[in-house]
Every structure is written in C-alpha cells, then in structure tokens.
Design an enzyme around this catalytic site. Structure first.
Site, PDB file in Angstrom:
ATOM      1  N   LYS A   1     -49.286  82.472 -25.907  1.00  0.00           N
ATOM      2  CA  LYS A   1     -48.701  83.338 -24.862  1.00  0.00           C
ATOM      3  C   LYS A   1     -49.151  84.776 -25.069  1.00  0.00           C
ATOM      4  O   LYS A   1     -49.536  85.460 -24.128  1.00  0.00           O
ATOM      5  CB  LYS A   1     -47.158  83.296 -24.890  1.00  0.00           C
ATOM      6  CG  LYS A   1     -46.498  82.072 -24.318  1.00  0.00           C
ATOM      7  CD  LYS A   1     -46.604  81.887 -22.836  1.00  0.00           C
ATOM      8  CE  LYS A   1     -47.843  81.161 -22.419  1.00  0.00           C
ATOM      9  NZ  LYS A   1     -47.966  79.758 -22.550  1.00  0.00           N
TER      10      LYS A   1
ATOM     11  N   LYS B   1     -55.123  79.474 -13.354  1.00  0.00           N
ATOM     12  CA  LYS B   1     -53.886  78.709 -13.481  1.00  0.00           C
ATOM     13  C   LYS B   1     -54.179  77.226 -13.664  1.00  0.00           C
ATOM     14  O   LYS B   1     -53.574  76.548 -14.474  1.00  0.00           O
ATOM     15  CB  LYS B   1     -53.011  78.930 -12.241  1.00  0.00           C
ATOM     16  CG  LYS B   1     -51.676  78.203 -12.277  1.00  0.00           C
ATOM     17  CD  LYS B   1     -50.790  78.741 -13.382  1.00  0.00           C
ATOM     18  CE  LYS B   1     -49.520  77.946 -13.567  1.00  0.00           C
ATOM     19  NZ  LYS B   1     -48.920  78.202 -14.893  1.00  0.00           N
TER      20      LYS B   1
ATOM     21  N   ARG C   1     -53.912  81.763  -8.997  1.00  0.00           N
ATOM     22  CA  ARG C   1     -54.777  80.790  -9.664  1.00  0.00           C
ATOM     23  C   ARG C   1     -55.842  81.468 -10.527  1.00  0.00           C
ATOM     24  O   ARG C   1     -56.468  80.809 -11.350  1.00  0.00           O
ATOM     25  CB  ARG C   1     -55.466  79.904  -8.623  1.00  0.00           C
ATOM     26  CG  ARG C   1     -54.493  79.028  -7.835  1.00  0.00           C
ATOM     27  CD  ARG C   1     -55.183  78.400  -6.655  1.00  0.00           C
ATOM     28  NE  ARG C   1     -56.220  77.472  -7.051  1.00  0.00           N
ATOM     29  CZ  ARG C   1     -56.071  76.154  -7.108  1.00  0.00           C
ATOM     30  NH1 ARG C   1     -54.926  75.626  -6.781  1.00  0.00           N
ATOM     31  NH2 ARG C   1     -57.054  75.365  -7.462  1.00  0.00           N
TER      32      ARG C   1
ATOM     33  N   ASN D   1     -65.158  74.803  -4.150  1.00  0.00           N
ATOM     34  CA  ASN D   1     -64.558  74.835  -5.494  1.00  0.00           C
ATOM     35  C   ASN D   1     -65.198  73.715  -6.300  1.00  0.00           C
ATOM     36  O   ASN D   1     -65.471  72.646  -5.757  1.00  0.00           O
ATOM     37  CB  ASN D   1     -63.051  74.540  -5.437  1.00  0.00           C
ATOM     38  CG  ASN D   1     -62.270  75.635  -4.758  1.00  0.00           C
ATOM     39  OD1 ASN D   1     -62.825  76.667  -4.398  1.00  0.00           O
ATOM     40  ND2 ASN D   1     -60.975  75.409  -4.588  1.00  0.00           N
ATOM     41  N   GLY D   2     -65.367  73.916  -7.601  1.00  0.00           N
ATOM     42  CA  GLY D   2     -65.943  72.867  -8.438  1.00  0.00           C
ATOM     43  C   GLY D   2     -67.327  73.256  -8.916  1.00  0.00           C
ATOM     44  O   GLY D   2     -67.748  74.412  -8.794  1.00  0.00           O
TER      45      GLY D   2
ATOM     46  N   HIS E   1     -52.630  78.983 -47.916  1.00  0.00           N
ATOM     47  CA  HIS E   1     -53.951  78.370 -48.067  1.00  0.00           C
ATOM     48  C   HIS E   1     -55.039  79.186 -47.375  1.00  0.00           C
ATOM     49  O   HIS E   1     -56.136  78.680 -47.148  1.00  0.00           O
ATOM     50  CB  HIS E   1     -53.939  76.931 -47.531  1.00  0.00           C
ATOM     51  CG  HIS E   1     -53.004  76.039 -48.287  1.00  0.00           C
ATOM     52  ND1 HIS E   1     -53.247  75.617 -49.577  1.00  0.00           N
ATOM     53  CD2 HIS E   1     -51.792  75.536 -47.955  1.00  0.00           C
ATOM     54  CE1 HIS E   1     -52.242  74.871 -49.997  1.00  0.00           C
ATOM     55  NE2 HIS E   1     -51.336  74.805 -49.016  1.00  0.00           N
TER      56      HIS E   1
ATOM     57  N   TRP F   1     -63.720  81.977  -8.816  1.00  0.00           N
ATOM     58  CA  TRP F   1     -63.605  82.187 -10.260  1.00  0.00           C
ATOM     59  C   TRP F   1     -64.969  81.802 -10.809  1.00  0.00           C
ATOM     60  O   TRP F   1     -65.377  80.642 -10.735  1.00  0.00           O
ATOM     61  CB  TRP F   1     -62.506  81.279 -10.811  1.00  0.00           C
ATOM     62  CG  TRP F   1     -62.176  81.471 -12.258  1.00  0.00           C
ATOM     63  CD1 TRP F   1     -61.382  82.432 -12.806  1.00  0.00           C
ATOM     64  CD2 TRP F   1     -62.620  80.649 -13.352  1.00  0.00           C
ATOM     65  NE1 TRP F   1     -61.307  82.259 -14.170  1.00  0.00           N
ATOM     66  CE2 TRP F   1     -62.054  81.184 -14.528  1.00  0.00           C
ATOM     67  CE3 TRP F   1     -63.445  79.530 -13.465  1.00  0.00           C
ATOM     68  CZ2 TRP F   1     -62.281  80.626 -15.796  1.00  0.00           C
ATOM     69  CZ3 TRP F   1     -63.660  78.985 -14.722  1.00  0.00           C
ATOM     70  CH2 TRP F   1     -63.087  79.532 -15.860  1.00  0.00           C
TER      71      TRP F   1
ATOM     72  N   GLU G   1     -47.673  77.954 -29.586  1.00  0.00           N
ATOM     73  CA  GLU G   1     -47.403  78.351 -28.201  1.00  0.00           C
ATOM     74  C   GLU G   1     -47.099  79.849 -28.113  1.00  0.00           C
ATOM     75  O   GLU G   1     -47.566  80.534 -27.197  1.00  0.00           O
ATOM     76  CB  GLU G   1     -46.238  77.502 -27.643  1.00  0.00           C
ATOM     77  CG  GLU G   1     -45.764  77.866 -26.252  1.00  0.00           C
ATOM     78  CD  GLU G   1     -46.828  77.736 -25.161  1.00  0.00           C
ATOM     79  OE1 GLU G   1     -47.929  77.215 -25.416  1.00  0.00           O
ATOM     80  OE2 GLU G   1     -46.554  78.211 -24.035  1.00  0.00           O
TER      81      GLU G   1
ATOM     82  N   GLU H   1     -52.982  85.258 -24.321  1.00  0.00           N
ATOM     83  CA  GLU H   1     -53.328  85.115 -22.905  1.00  0.00           C
ATOM     84  C   GLU H   1     -53.066  86.361 -22.084  1.00  0.00           C
ATOM     85  O   GLU H   1     -53.874  86.732 -21.249  1.00  0.00           O
ATOM     86  CB  GLU H   1     -52.486  83.994 -22.276  1.00  0.00           C
ATOM     87  CG  GLU H   1     -52.944  82.625 -22.563  1.00  0.00           C
ATOM     88  CD  GLU H   1     -52.122  81.629 -21.759  1.00  0.00           C
ATOM     89  OE1 GLU H   1     -52.710  80.931 -20.927  1.00  0.00           O
ATOM     90  OE2 GLU H   1     -50.898  81.535 -21.960  1.00  0.00           O
TER      91      GLU H   1
ATOM     92  N   CYS I   1     -60.931  78.741  -8.397  1.00  0.00           N
ATOM     93  CA  CYS I   1     -61.250  79.059  -7.007  1.00  0.00           C
ATOM     94  C   CYS I   1     -60.157  78.540  -6.068  1.00  0.00           C
ATOM     95  O   CYS I   1     -59.513  77.531  -6.348  1.00  0.00           O
ATOM     96  CB  CYS I   1     -62.556  78.405  -6.617  1.00  0.00           C
ATOM     97  SG  CYS I   1     -63.906  78.805  -7.710  1.00  0.00           S
TER      98      CYS I   1
HETATM   99  O1  M6R Z   1     -51.916  72.389 -15.674  1.00  0.00           O
HETATM  100  P1  M6R Z   1     -52.046  71.987 -17.106  1.00  0.00           P
HETATM  101  O2  M6R Z   1     -50.747  71.895 -17.810  1.00  0.00           O
HETATM  102  O3  M6R Z   1     -52.864  70.747 -17.295  1.00  0.00           O
HETATM  103  O4  M6R Z   1     -52.851  73.182 -17.781  1.00  0.00           O
HETATM  104  C1  M6R Z   1     -53.265  73.118 -19.116  1.00  0.00           C
HETATM  105  C2  M6R Z   1     -53.708  74.474 -19.593  1.00  0.00           C
HETATM  106  O5  M6R Z   1     -54.792  74.932 -18.856  1.00  0.00           O
HETATM  107  C3  M6R Z   1     -52.574  75.494 -19.513  1.00  0.00           C
HETATM  108  O6  M6R Z   1     -51.444  75.085 -20.225  1.00  0.00           O
HETATM  109  C4  M6R Z   1     -53.035  76.860 -20.064  1.00  0.00           C
HETATM  110  O7  M6R Z   1     -53.247  76.787 -21.433  1.00  0.00           O
HETATM  111  C5  M6R Z   1     -52.015  77.924 -19.698  1.00  0.00           C
HETATM  112  N1  M6R Z   1     -52.692  79.113 -19.320  1.00  0.00           N
HETATM  113  C6  M6R Z   1     -51.087  78.222 -20.812  1.00  0.00           C
HETATM  114  O8  M6R Z   1     -50.249  79.299 -20.562  1.00  0.00           O
END
Ligand code: M6R
Length: 610
Positions: free
Chosen positions: A487, A605, A27, A100-101, A506, A74, A483, A490, A2
């Site tokens: 990517k 974000k 965000r 927010n929260g 395995h 959100w 990673e 996501e 949010c």
């Molecule tokens: O702001 P942060 O690095 O603490 O965020 C951690 C994760 O939420 C963040 O890395 C998330 O996995 C991203 N979307 C990865 O691309």
C-alpha cells in the site's frame, strides 16, 4: 489500464463520451482521445495527459455528433504522447479505432503492411488493426466483416471499437481477453470497457465474450464470432448504482473505500452465516462443496493484494481444514507447467475478475482438470464466468487503484469458505459457532479502528519524509506486513518491504538505523513474545518503531515510539483488523506528499495485459 467508451444514438455524443472517460480515469492511464463522425466526416482529437486536458482542447471546437468513441490509454508499446494515443486512423481518416490489449504479432503484421505501402503514425501495436481493416474494406468487405477478417490474423488480446465514415450508422466492437460491455438504451446504445462509464445512461447490458464481434446501431445490437457464426446474447441488469461509484463527500476514493469497510465487510457476511449450526451457506459453492471437501490439495492463485489475501487464506485453511494449501502468483503458475490434477481445487482470487495473469492461470488449471473456483468482486467478470463455481465478495465497486475494501472482503470470504469446509471435516458445531460469532463482530471492531484516523494522520506527518520502511509481522500477520508495504509503495512511492518478523535477523536488520522506521504488527497471540524480542532488536539499533497492538497492551508503549491500539479477535480474523491502520497510514503519507492517491503513477486498476 486502457478504457473504452462509445455512443450511437440521437444525442450529442461528446459530453457522454467525455463523462464516460472521466468515470474510467480510476483505471489508470496516460493519454486520452476522442473520435466522432461530424457531417459524416471523421474528427479525432487526442493528447498526452488527462481527460480534463482533452476536454479543454475540444471546448471551442463546437463538436456535435451522434456517433463516437473515446479512449484512455495506458502505454505498453510506445511512450505516452499524442501520436500513440487512440483513436488511430487509416490513411484517409475514414476509419478510426480504439483498442485495449496487446497485439502480440504486430511486428510481423506491420512489416507486411509496410510492404503493401501503408504508413504508420505511431509506435503502437494497435495501429496495425486500422490498416488491416482498411485493407479488407478495400477488398469489398463491409466494416463488420473486415474486423472479423482482421481479428482472424491477430494474436493477443483486444477490446476494440471501430467507426467507418462510409457506414456512418454503426459501431463495430470486439473482445478477446479485454472486457467489453454493450449498454442498451432507447434509440441509443453504448459500448464500454467497464460498466461505470455508461451507468449514468443504462442498466441493461450485454457482456461480450472472447472472439465475439458486435454490430451496434442506434436501435439494434447483434453479435457474431470472428468466424462469422451468429450468437444470441443474454441481456443483464446492472445492480450497481451511480452513488456507489461517486466519492460520497470524501476527498479521495481510497479514503471513502477504507471508511466503507464496516459496511462492505457486513455485505460480505450478510445472509451467509447459519449461526445455530455453526456453519455457513455459500450459494455459489452448493454444487461443488461435496467435491471440494474431498480434495487432496487447495491452491490459491492471484496477483498483488489478492495474492496477499490468498496467503492469509492458506493459514486459515491449513489451520482449520487440515488440507495442504499452496499460494501461487498467477503469473508464475501459468507458465511453469504446474502439476495439477482433478484432486486439486484451485481458487482464483481477483477484485476485478479481469486480471490477465489470473485469467490465464485459471484457463491452464481448468484445462488440466482441477476444480476451479472464483473469489471475485466484480459481478459477471471473466474470472467469475469462467470458473466452475465461486463466491462474490460483495465489496461494491472499488475505484481507488490501491485495493483496500476488496482485500478485507476477500479475507471474509476466505474465512467463510474455511468455516464451510472445516465444519464438513473436523470442526465442532460449538467451535464453528464461536468462529462465526467472532466474524459477526468484525464490522464494529473496524468502526473502532477507523476512529483512530486522526491519530494515524499525526503519525503519518512524522514519517512522511522517510524514504524506506520495514513492515514486520508473524503468522497470519506476515501477509498483512506484505500488504502494508505494498500500500505504501503504490501510492507514496516510498520504498517499503514486508517480512516475517523473525526473518529480520537473517538480513534486513542490516538496514536498521535511526532513519529506518519499522512497523510491527504485534497483536497478542501465540507469537507475541517473539515479536517483542524482534522489537527489542530494532530498538537496540536505534530504529524508529510503530506498533499495531491490542487495546489492552500497555507494556508495548515502553518499547515503541508510536502505537496504534486495535480491538482483539481470534487469530484467523486478526488480519481484517490489523490491515486497516496500515491502509490509513499509507493514505495519509501519500496525501501529505501531495500525490495522486487514487491514480498513482504507472499503475492500473485492472491489469488486463501480461
Ligand atoms: O483485480 P485483481 O484483484 O486481480 O488485481 C490484482 C492486482 O493487480 C491488485 O491487487 C494490485 O496489486 C493493486 N494495485 C493492489 O493495491
């Protein structure tokens, strides 16, 4: 997650609020709303979907007001729809609030409010707040006092802003666990969950701390705790520029941020290497470095991509510093009553510095007496402020939801910290100098990899319709496999898994057939021969193979379908290079699928809720 933006001053707040919301779109959100006081009467417009839709809806309403608040939601409690969007109003619409929260005890509070005759218009937890405030105002309290009293009764997290039509010259805002910043201008003031929303108007800001309630008028700002204690706040100057948060000619923030990496990595290194002594100088760790090198154990705690950089950090620290190192998901660490003592140093790695799980893990570790250290990108963020000491990554604002430049900067900072500790322990000046020299060469090597963008785009074209991918790497490149897979998932919504290459036999090898592409991260290092054997195993089963290999590795082309050739560096720094083609591959596949790369579905974000 949010987003909040608010304005009070002499100007028409509507364009300021809408532009502020647009700055917060990165965000991640699913509905948007605006609330203003026009002729001292409240007017709220909200909808499911994009800020542009909200903008279209209000275009013909001739809204003009000099006080207002706006929100991107959100969804947590209740589906994304108009009713659940913010602002929420009380029964006569005299009070409206954005939040927010999560209010964790909302169910109990809602029951009590329903018993008192309050009617609810949404399924959200947030709506209880507006009715609670209404109740306290009815009992003769002013707006700020009513917000304080309401917040004394809630459990959970909040960043909120409220306007009350009978006190039309003020916005009251409060924070606990969800960032909120007050922007100070001339005869105008702002409120935002993220400075990018108000950067076009002011660089003077005050960060609210947990449990603080701010009273903002057009020419004054003051703050109290929720227990009514006055607080003096410090004004900070923002160094971020508007250009930094624009796309700079690129079609997406993600591509811009991938392409920026030579510069962001330079920024992470700048002024920190003392080449003659083969060591580094990290201002943020000066006061704790003596204690840090004596620690019996290091723990790295983070979420998502930052957790992956922590895994690389584990390899670095154990190889060079010989200190046992563990990496933990912050969400697991915080709840499992971890064994932590003053003999431990715990690094909290976070781009945003606001991730709720990482922040909670930090508080748990601090309470147990560990030395808590931050590796954050956002200056002045909660994690940066609550740790004993730390190092900023200096990657600049990262807007794309998929983290790219923040990851490589985290790896650089982890390498610098490794060098700092290792030199205090067993690493010689010559070896330290070699390592530092290699680090200084990384930006130009990234530049060389970025020149492969067209080739990677062509590979993306071939694989964009695959529905599963395997990413395989060993040693330092196993976290890169994780990673790379993250990517792709996501932003392209393609299922992808990362594995240590040797683990393939395995289990995951059962998945291999001509429809399952496998991406091998295969630089020439001590496990190269082993990884070639793994490649053979996939080839024997008809799997399609893409390899990330070194420039001088001609032999690999006989084994794989596609290869992406990158420069060599020392093992510990290789992940900073091997990840770049994987970022570009994920980007191009998502673009070719016509997806919203910068704001992928369901993602936020900065994850400021559990
Ligand atoms: O702001 P942060 O690095 O603490 O965020 C951690 C994760 O939420 C963040 O890395 C998330 O996995 C991203 N979307 C990865 O691309």
């Amino acid at each position: 997650m949010c987003g909040i933006v608010g304005y009070i001053g002499d100007k028409n707040c509507v364009p300021i609020l809408i532009n502020g919301l647009k700055r917060l779109e990165y965000r991640g959100y699913d509905s948007a709303g605006i609330g203003i006081l026009q002729d001292k009467k409240s007017l709220v417009v909200k909808n499911k979907g994009k800020v542009s839709f909200l903008e279209d809806r209000i275009e013909n309403l001739s809204l003009n007001s000099n006080i207002g608040i706006a929100h991107t939601r959100w969804a947590t409690h209740g589906i994304p729809n108009e009713q659940n969007a913010h602002p929420h109003t009380n029964h006569d619409h005299s009070i409206f609030i954005i939040h927010n929260g999560i209010i964790e005890n909302y169910a109990v509070i809602k029951k009590s409010l329903l018993n008192q005759g309050y009617k609810f218009n949404s399924e959200t937890d947030s709506e209880v707040l507006v009715h609670m405030i209404d109740g306290f105002i009815k009992n003769g309290n002013d707006l700020q006092k009513s917000v304080q009293l309401a917040l004394n009764e809630v459990e959970g997290t909040y960043g909120l802003a409220v306007i009350y039509s009978n006190e039309p010259d003020k916005i009251v805002a409060a924070r606990k666990g969800s960032p909120l910043v007050v922007g100070l201008g001339d005869n105008e003031n702002f409120i935002a969950s993220d400075v990018s929303a108000i950067l076009a108007h002011t660089k003077q800001v005050v960060y609210l701390e947990d449990g603080e309630v701010a009273l903002i008028t057009k020419n004054s700002f003051s703050a109290k705790t929720i227990y009514d204690k006055e607080i003096q706040k410090e004004v900070h100057e923002i160094t971020m520029t508007l250009e930094e948060i624009d796309k700079g000619g690129y079609p997406h923030f993600m591509l811009k941020e991938i392409m920026e990496q030579p510069e962001t990595v330079r920024n992470s290194i700048r002024g920190r290497i003392v080449l003659d002594h083969g060591t580094v100088k990290l201002g943020g760790l000066i006061d704790v470095v003596d204690s840090l090198v004596e620690k019996k154990r290091i723990i790295i705690t983070a979420c998502g991509t930052s957790w992956h950089s922590g895994l690389v950090g584990e390899y670095m620290i154990e190889q060079f510093c010989r200190i046992p190192t563990e990496v933990e998901y912050a969400s697991e660490f915080r709840y499992r009553n971890p064994i932590v003592s003053k003999d431990d140093a715990i690094f909290f790695v976070s781009q945003s510095g606001e991730t709720a799980d990482t922040l909670a893990a930090l508080r748990e570790a601090k309470m147990k007496g560990a030395l808590v250290l931050g590796i954050c990108n956002v200056v002045g963020s909660s994690i940066a402020r609550e740790t004993n000491a730390g190092v900023y990554t200096h990657a600049g604002p990262e807007i794309g939801v998929a983290s790219t430049k923040a990851f490589t900067s985290q790896l650089v900072v982890l390498a610098l910290i490794t060098l700092l500790i290792a030199r205090r322990k067993n690493l010689s000046q010559v070896d330290g100098k070699n390592l530092a020299e290699e680090l200084l060469k990384i930006p130009e090597k990234i530049e060389a990899i970025l020149k492969l963008n067209d080739k990677i785009e062509q590979i993306a074209e071939k694989f964009k319709d695959s529905s599963n991918f395997l990413y395989l790497g060993r040693g330092y490149n196993f976290p890169v496999a994780l990673e790379g897979a993250l990517k792709l998932k996501e932003i392209s919504y393609i299922h992808a898994e990362g594995y240590p290459a040797a683990e393939m036999k395995h289990g995951p090898i059962a998945l291999i057939d001509e429809n399952m592409p496998a991406i091998f991260i295969a630089p020439k290092d001590s496990t190269y021969d082993k990884i070639i054997s793994n490649i053979q195993e996939v080839k024997a089963r008809g799997g399609k193979i893409i390899a990330i290999a070194n420039e001088d590795d001609d032999d690999i082309d006989n084994l794989v379908d596609f290869s992406i050739k990158i420069p060599q560096t020392i093992r510990m720094l290789m992940p900073i290079l091997t990840v770049i083609p994987l970022q570009l591959l994920a980007y191009h596949i998502a673009v070719k699928k016509g997806l919203n790369v910068d704001q992928p579905r369901n993602l936020a974000k900065s994850v400021t809720v559990e």
